[in-house]
Design a protein around this motif. Structure first.
Motif, PDB file in Angstrom:
ATOM      1  N   LEU A  11      -1.420 -19.026  -2.923  1.00 11.60           N
ATOM      2  CA  LEU A  11      -2.680 -19.017  -2.185  1.00 11.60           C
ATOM      3  C   LEU A  11      -3.550 -20.181  -2.644  1.00 11.60           C
ATOM      4  CD1 LEU A  11      -3.597 -15.223  -2.472  1.00 11.60           C
ATOM      5  CD2 LEU A  11      -2.279 -16.354  -0.701  1.00 11.60           C
ATOM      6  N   TYR A  23      -6.424 -10.382  -8.203  1.00 12.04           N
ATOM      7  CA  TYR A  23      -5.170  -9.737  -7.821  1.00 12.04           C
ATOM      8  C   TYR A  23      -4.520  -8.997  -8.988  1.00 12.04           C
ATOM      9  CZ  TYR A  23      -5.367 -11.328  -3.063  1.00 12.04           C
ATOM     10  OH  TYR A  23      -5.750 -11.505  -1.756  1.00 12.04           O
ATOM     11  N   HIS A  72      -1.668 -12.942   5.893  1.00 10.91           N
ATOM     12  CA  HIS A  72      -2.386 -11.916   5.151  1.00 10.91           C
ATOM     13  C   HIS A  72      -1.402 -11.142   4.290  1.00 10.91           C
ATOM     14  CE1 HIS A  72      -1.073  -9.396   8.546  1.00 10.91           C
ATOM     15  NE2 HIS A  72      -1.140  -8.398   7.684  1.00 10.91           N
ATOM     16  N   LEU A  73      -1.906 -10.471   3.296  1.00  9.11           N
ATOM     17  CA  LEU A  73      -1.087  -9.644   2.411  1.00  9.11           C
ATOM     18  C   LEU A  73      -1.297  -8.186   2.781  1.00  9.11           C
ATOM     19  CD1 LEU A  73      -1.969 -11.362  -0.990  1.00  9.11           C
ATOM     20  CD2 LEU A  73       0.035 -11.776   0.450  1.00  9.11           C
ATOM     21  N   ASP A  74      -0.228  -7.407   2.820  1.00  7.47           N
ATOM     22  CA  ASP A  74      -0.308  -5.953   3.009  1.00  7.47           C
ATOM     23  C   ASP A  74      -0.036  -5.292   1.663  1.00  7.47           C
ATOM     24  OD1 ASP A  74      -0.836  -6.123   5.701  1.00  7.47           O
ATOM     25  OD2 ASP A  74       1.198  -5.650   6.337  1.00  7.47           O
ATOM     26  N   LEU A  75      -0.983  -4.491   1.196  1.00  8.65           N
ATOM     27  CA  LEU A  75      -0.870  -3.796  -0.091  1.00  8.65           C
ATOM     28  C   LEU A  75      -0.828  -2.301   0.157  1.00  8.65           C
ATOM     29  CD1 LEU A  75      -3.593  -5.860  -1.989  1.00  8.65           C
ATOM     30  CD2 LEU A  75      -1.141  -6.340  -1.825  1.00  8.65           C
ATOM     31  N   TRP A 104      -4.444   1.550   8.030  1.00  6.81           N
ATOM     32  CA  TRP A 104      -4.747   0.315   7.318  1.00  6.81           C
ATOM     33  C   TRP A 104      -6.215  -0.048   7.487  1.00  6.81           C
ATOM     34  CZ3 TRP A 104      -3.065   0.298  12.273  1.00  6.81           C
ATOM     35  CH2 TRP A 104      -3.708  -0.545  13.166  1.00  6.81           C
ATOM     36  N   VAL A 106      -8.792  -3.722   6.678  1.00  6.05           N
ATOM     37  CA  VAL A 106      -8.697  -5.160   6.419  1.00  6.05           C
ATOM     38  C   VAL A 106      -9.887  -5.631   5.586  1.00  6.05           C
ATOM     39  CG1 VAL A 106      -8.390  -7.439   7.469  1.00  6.05           C
ATOM     40  CG2 VAL A 106      -7.584  -5.389   8.683  1.00  6.05           C
ATOM     41  N   ASP A 109     -10.270 -11.277   0.152  1.00  9.22           N
ATOM     42  CA  ASP A 109     -10.382 -11.428  -1.296  1.00  9.22           C
ATOM     43  C   ASP A 109     -11.569 -12.349  -1.592  1.00  9.22           C
ATOM     44  OD1 ASP A 109      -9.551 -14.161  -1.183  1.00  9.22           O
ATOM     45  OD2 ASP A 109      -7.465 -13.634  -1.571  1.00  9.22           O
ATOM     46  N   HIS A 113      -9.279 -14.915   1.701  1.00  7.61           N
ATOM     47  CA  HIS A 113      -7.984 -14.614   2.312  1.00  7.61           C
ATOM     48  C   HIS A 113      -7.959 -13.157   2.774  1.00  7.61           C
ATOM     49  CE1 HIS A 113      -7.074 -17.699  -0.804  1.00  7.61           C
ATOM     50  NE2 HIS A 113      -6.532 -18.274   0.241  1.00  7.61           N
ATOM     51  N   PHE A 115      -6.542  -9.485   3.516  1.00  7.03           N
ATOM     52  CA  PHE A 115      -5.480  -8.592   3.052  1.00  7.03           C
ATOM     53  C   PHE A 115      -5.761  -7.199   3.575  1.00  7.03           C
ATOM     54  CE2 PHE A 115      -8.628  -8.140  -0.315  1.00  7.03           C
ATOM     55  CZ  PHE A 115      -8.562  -6.796  -0.682  1.00  7.03           C
ATOM     56  N   CYS A 116      -4.707  -6.411   3.694  1.00  6.91           N
ATOM     57  CA  CYS A 116      -4.842  -5.042   4.184  1.00  6.91           C
ATOM     58  C   CYS A 116      -4.481  -4.055   3.102  1.00  6.91           C
ATOM     59  CB  CYS A 116      -3.918  -4.797   5.383  1.00  6.91           C
ATOM     60  SG  CYS A 116      -4.311  -5.799   6.826  1.00  6.91           S
TER      61      CYS A 116
END
Length: 120
Positions: A11, A23, A72-75, A104, A106, A109, A113, A115-116
């Motif tokens: 990133l 993170y 995007h990042l899925d967590l 989910w 959204v 960060d 950026h 992320f979900c």
């Protein structure tokens, strides 16, 4: 036939160590700066992450009708409400979490950026 494998998702951001700490608090691991302008997040489960200094970094727009969110990042999390409180306390911002009944939500960060947080 594949000829390469994914090594890391990197990133761009203005402060690699600060974003790596964000993170690390969310998914675990330890920030490790191996050379100037680059920080790896080591010792966590999942896809490797790294953070690269980009002084002119412009966060993606989400949602954007005239551009792209880039990625995007899925967590995955066990408790959406508890995870939301934690990411907000760490400096995330809400992008789209109004529908509390879907699986989910959204966020962005600290560097912008998207992320979900996704229910297990």
């Amino acid at each position: 036939m594949p000829f390469a494998k994914l090594r890391v998702v990197a990133l761009d951001c203005p402060d690699p160590f600060a974003l790596a700490e964000f993170y690390a608090a969310v998914i675990g691991g330890t920030p490790a700066q191996h050379f100037e302008g680059w920080v790896d997040l080591e010792g966590h489960d999942g896809t490797p992450l790294a953070f690269q200094e980009s002084p002119g970094h412009v966060p993606p727009t989400w949602p954007s009708t005239d551009g792209s969110q880039q990625f995007h990042l899925d967590l995955t999390v066990e408790d959406m409400d508890a995870a939301e409180k934690q990411v907000l306390a760490l400096g995330a911002t809400v992008l789209d979490a109004a529908d509390r009944n879907r699986s989910w939500r959204v966020y962005a960060d600290p560097a912008g950026h998207p992320f979900c947080l996704c229910a297990e």
